[in-house]
Write an enzyme that holds these catalytic residues in place. Structure first.
Site, PDB file in Angstrom:
ATOM      1  N   HIS A 114       0.918  -1.126  -0.006  1.00 50.14           N
ATOM      2  CA  HIS A 114       0.068   0.184  -0.046  1.00 50.14           C
ATOM      3  C   HIS A 114       1.021   1.229   0.040  1.00 50.14           C
ATOM      4  CE1 HIS A 114      -3.676   2.238   1.173  1.00 50.14           C
ATOM      5  NE2 HIS A 114      -2.685   3.185   1.588  1.00 50.14           N
ATOM      6  N   GLU A 115       1.687   1.105   0.911  1.00 53.27           N
ATOM      7  CA  GLU A 115       2.585   2.491   0.926  1.00 53.27           C
ATOM      8  C   GLU A 115       3.609   2.587  -0.383  1.00 53.27           C
ATOM      9  OE1 GLU A 115       1.842   4.466   3.277  1.00 53.27           O
ATOM     10  OE2 GLU A 115       0.453   3.273   4.397  1.00 53.27           O
ATOM     11  N   HIS A 118       1.848   4.569  -3.028  1.00 54.48           N
ATOM     12  CA  HIS A 118       2.053   5.964  -2.451  1.00 54.48           C
ATOM     13  C   HIS A 118       3.265   6.664  -2.933  1.00 54.48           C
ATOM     14  CE1 HIS A 118      -1.921   6.091  -0.768  1.00 54.48           C
ATOM     15  NE2 HIS A 118      -1.406   5.643   0.461  1.00 54.48           N
TER      16      HIS A 118
END
Length: 217
Positions: A114-115, A118
């Site tokens: 998920h990170e 980003h």
């Protein structure tokens, strides 16, 4: 602890405080050790994690794998439910994993991926964190591409509508979790305003599956 008897009578407040401090330190050390083990496995064994780290270099932001994804303790009391984060505005950007909140190796991998979405988006587009639509888009992409909306991830979260939503579950999960992330990031602002930002960009960002070219789950 201060009310328990030792061989010499009641523990003093100072002794009890030292004991509590030692226990908390040992707990934090164990959590960090577990977290680092999970991160190491993700970087070495998870193909999607390795691929995204390599794509950081392709996008012009080469990173040292073992330094870029790091574990932390001492999460703020109100942030115990947050699994990790990406330091967008730092001169030394990193993916931070909150060791205290990890439940399993697969949970750690979901957070790391998920990170990393980003990180890739920020590397490529230099996101404006005050622009709700830009933040909403990277949150939609992160929930889509991380694996956090896979059947088993939702099952482990005990999501009540997992089976009844059936075919539309994945899309619904992505939108739900993107809105949750937006509410956390824009606390104090209109809930409707931040959720409307997700709705406005959802279709385009859900279908933007770069760098994979498809939803890898």
């Amino acid at each position: 602890i201060s009310n328990r008897l030792s061989g010499k009578g009641f523990l003093s407040a100072v002794t009890a405080a030292k004991l509590i401090g030692k226990m908390e330190k040992e707990k934090a050390e164990n959590e960090l050790k577990k977290c680092r083990k999970y991160v190491s496995k993700a970087v070495k064994k998870d193909k999607r994690t390795s691929f995204m780290l390599k794509m950081m270099a392709a996008y012009g932001c080469p990173v040292r794998q073992h330094d870029f994804v790091t574990c932390e303790t001492d999460v703020e009391p109100g942030e115990k439910y947050i699994g990790g984060g990406f330091t967008f505005d730092s001169k030394d950007p990193k993916v931070l994993i909150c060791a205290e909140t990890l439940k399993s190796e697969s949970h750690a991998m979901d957070i790391i991926r998920h990170e990393l979405v980003h990180a890739l988006d920020h590397c490529k587009y230099k996101l404006d964190l005050d622009n709700k639509k830009q933040v909403a888009c990277t949150e939609v992409r992160a929930s889509t591409l991380s694996g956090e909306c896979s059947f088993w991830s939702e099952w482990n979260r005990n999501y009540p509508s997992l089976l009844t939503e059936a075919r539309n579950h994945y899309r619904n999960c992505v939108k739900r979790r993107a809105k949750l992330s937006m509410r956390l990031q824009f606390q104090g602002e209109s809930v409707k305003g931040v959720e409307d930002a997700v709705d406005a960009v959802f279709e385009d960002c859900y279908n933007d599956t770069s760098p994979f070219g498809h939803i890898p789950y």
